[in-house]
Enzyme design. Sequence first.
Site, PDB file in Angstrom:
ATOM      1  N   GLU A 185      -8.155 -60.047 -15.556  1.00  0.00           N
ATOM      2  CA  GLU A 185      -8.838 -58.744 -14.726  1.00  0.00           C
ATOM      3  C   GLU A 185      -9.338 -57.971 -15.506  1.00  0.00           C
ATOM      4  O   GLU A 185      -8.710 -57.507 -16.673  1.00  0.00           O
ATOM      5  CB  GLU A 185      -7.849 -58.214 -13.510  1.00  0.00           C
ATOM      6  CG  GLU A 185      -7.518 -59.250 -12.654  1.00  0.00           C
ATOM      7  CD  GLU A 185      -6.408 -58.666 -11.764  1.00  0.00           C
ATOM      8  OE1 GLU A 185      -6.056 -59.337 -10.863  1.00  0.00           O
ATOM      9  OE2 GLU A 185      -5.903 -57.381 -11.888  1.00  0.00           O
TER      10      GLU A 185
ATOM     11  N   CYS B 176     -11.258 -50.962 -18.385  1.00  0.00           N
ATOM     12  CA  CYS B 176      -9.787 -51.058 -18.404  1.00  0.00           C
ATOM     13  C   CYS B 176      -9.718 -52.648 -18.626  1.00  0.00           C
ATOM     14  O   CYS B 176     -10.281 -53.510 -17.957  1.00  0.00           O
ATOM     15  CB  CYS B 176      -9.099 -50.906 -17.053  1.00  0.00           C
ATOM     16  SG  CYS B 176      -7.366 -51.487 -17.142  1.00  0.00           S
TER      17      CYS B 176
ATOM     18  N   CYS C 288       1.578 -61.432 -18.010  1.00  0.00           N
ATOM     19  CA  CYS C 288       2.320 -60.652 -18.850  1.00  0.00           C
ATOM     20  C   CYS C 288       3.802 -61.176 -18.918  1.00  0.00           C
ATOM     21  O   CYS C 288       4.211 -61.446 -17.885  1.00  0.00           O
ATOM     22  CB  CYS C 288       2.322 -59.077 -18.465  1.00  0.00           C
ATOM     23  SG  CYS C 288       3.033 -58.031 -19.391  1.00  0.00           S
TER      24      CYS C 288
ATOM     25  N   CYS D  79       8.116 -55.903 -15.856  1.00  0.00           N
ATOM     26  CA  CYS D  79       8.052 -54.897 -15.101  1.00  0.00           C
ATOM     27  C   CYS D  79       8.245 -54.978 -13.497  1.00  0.00           C
ATOM     28  O   CYS D  79       7.478 -55.701 -13.095  1.00  0.00           O
ATOM     29  CB  CYS D  79       7.148 -53.757 -15.343  1.00  0.00           C
ATOM     30  SG  CYS D  79       7.219 -53.503 -17.198  1.00  0.00           S
TER      31      CYS D  79
ATOM     32  N   CYS E 181       4.952 -54.159 -11.197  1.00  0.00           N
ATOM     33  CA  CYS E 181       3.567 -54.829 -11.746  1.00  0.00           C
ATOM     34  C   CYS E 181       3.497 -56.162 -11.465  1.00  0.00           C
ATOM     35  O   CYS E 181       4.165 -57.104 -11.623  1.00  0.00           O
ATOM     36  CB  CYS E 181       3.579 -54.619 -13.308  1.00  0.00           C
ATOM     37  SG  CYS E 181       1.820 -55.114 -13.894  1.00  0.00           S
TER      38      CYS E 181
ATOM     39  N   LEU F 152       6.615 -45.080 -19.138  1.00  0.00           N
ATOM     40  CA  LEU F 152       7.841 -44.568 -19.156  1.00  0.00           C
ATOM     41  C   LEU F 152       8.852 -44.902 -18.086  1.00  0.00           C
ATOM     42  O   LEU F 152       9.723 -45.611 -17.882  1.00  0.00           O
ATOM     43  CB  LEU F 152       7.974 -43.157 -19.546  1.00  0.00           C
ATOM     44  CG  LEU F 152       9.130 -42.367 -20.182  1.00  0.00           C
ATOM     45  CD1 LEU F 152       9.543 -42.862 -21.182  1.00  0.00           C
ATOM     46  CD2 LEU F 152       8.966 -40.912 -20.352  1.00  0.00           C
TER      47      LEU F 152
ATOM     48  N   CYS G 146      -2.972 -53.858 -11.795  1.00  0.00           N
ATOM     49  CA  CYS G 146      -3.118 -54.968 -12.769  1.00  0.00           C
ATOM     50  C   CYS G 146      -2.538 -56.135 -12.086  1.00  0.00           C
ATOM     51  O   CYS G 146      -1.366 -55.862 -11.654  1.00  0.00           O
ATOM     52  CB  CYS G 146      -2.341 -54.659 -13.962  1.00  0.00           C
ATOM     53  SG  CYS G 146      -2.867 -53.327 -15.064  1.00  0.00           S
TER      54      CYS G 146
END
Length: 352
Positions: A92, A105, A112, A116, A119, A218, A336
Amino acid sequence: MSSDLYGLFVPEIAEAIVPYGLEAYRARQIAEWIYQHGSADFAVMSNLPVLHRQWLAEHFTLTTVTVLAEQQAADGKTTKYLLSFPDGVAVETVLMRQSYGNSVCVSTQVGCAMGCLFCASTLGGVVRDLTGGEILAQVLYIQQQLESSGQKVNSIVLMGAGEPLLNYDNVLRFIRLCHENYTLNLSYRSFTLSTSGIVPGIDRLCGEGLPITLAISLHAPDDALRSRLMPVNNKYPLIEVMGAADRYAVISGRRVTYEYTLIDGVNDSVEQAKQLGNLLKGRLANVNLIPVNAVPERGLLRPTKEKVNSFEKTLLHMGINATVRREMGADIQAACGQLRQRTLEKNKPARR
């Protein structure tokens, strides 16, 4: 086997073509055709002799992207593309039309591995790294779309799928290529690199001497919660991440951005805002507050506008620079991995 010239610097192109009888100065002409004119066909490179064009076509290839899907936000400011490479993998890329210019972006990996919780990019794990040329191809595809209306790419954020600092060499190649005057001629200050906190990568970036903006994901003010939201914290806990960020701020002289995704009932209380404020007090820092984009597979909810405002005000009262990210592309799920994930699900073979 043909070699790919896409993603090479002019001296590297020269080194590749000279053995085939082309003069070294032709390398810059080829680079300009590839990067500025968007040519993926040697035959159209009209200032090269026909014989040279034939040799190039016989011995070299050029990376291209194919658009698998495109979504346009209702306000016309955000466009999301699902771009496919020759091996069939897709990533993307998002165009955001800002008041200060056009920002792109980019993804740096296919999928990935960071895991996380909030996400969608992590749902299928990481497939592979993108080359510097493949990252560049995302930007140049959008640059070509913008040129038809007399516009251009003004800034780049490395915040798409993947962890940039786990694909370090390719990412730095991409950034340096964009800086070249035969490519996009972008200032290094036009780049923002977002990391989940890969400490060795941050320290390595310190040594590059490039004034790019560092953004650190963070998302929690303490180790216990951050480890639950971001497994990488088990390897690089907050004290190490903050130390690396401080070193980057000192060496670069640039304020570090801390990204904090607000999740209802998880990390959005006033007390957690105070913890975050204490963590960042005295540091050269900005906080970018991001109300979570719903990821149905993870059951995460957005906080109310009142809770978001309360969190922001708490930080501001503590003297911490904080802003709530202006939403762009919410109606097309510009976060994302969401378009890629839906496309993968749609194309998944039916169970027998």
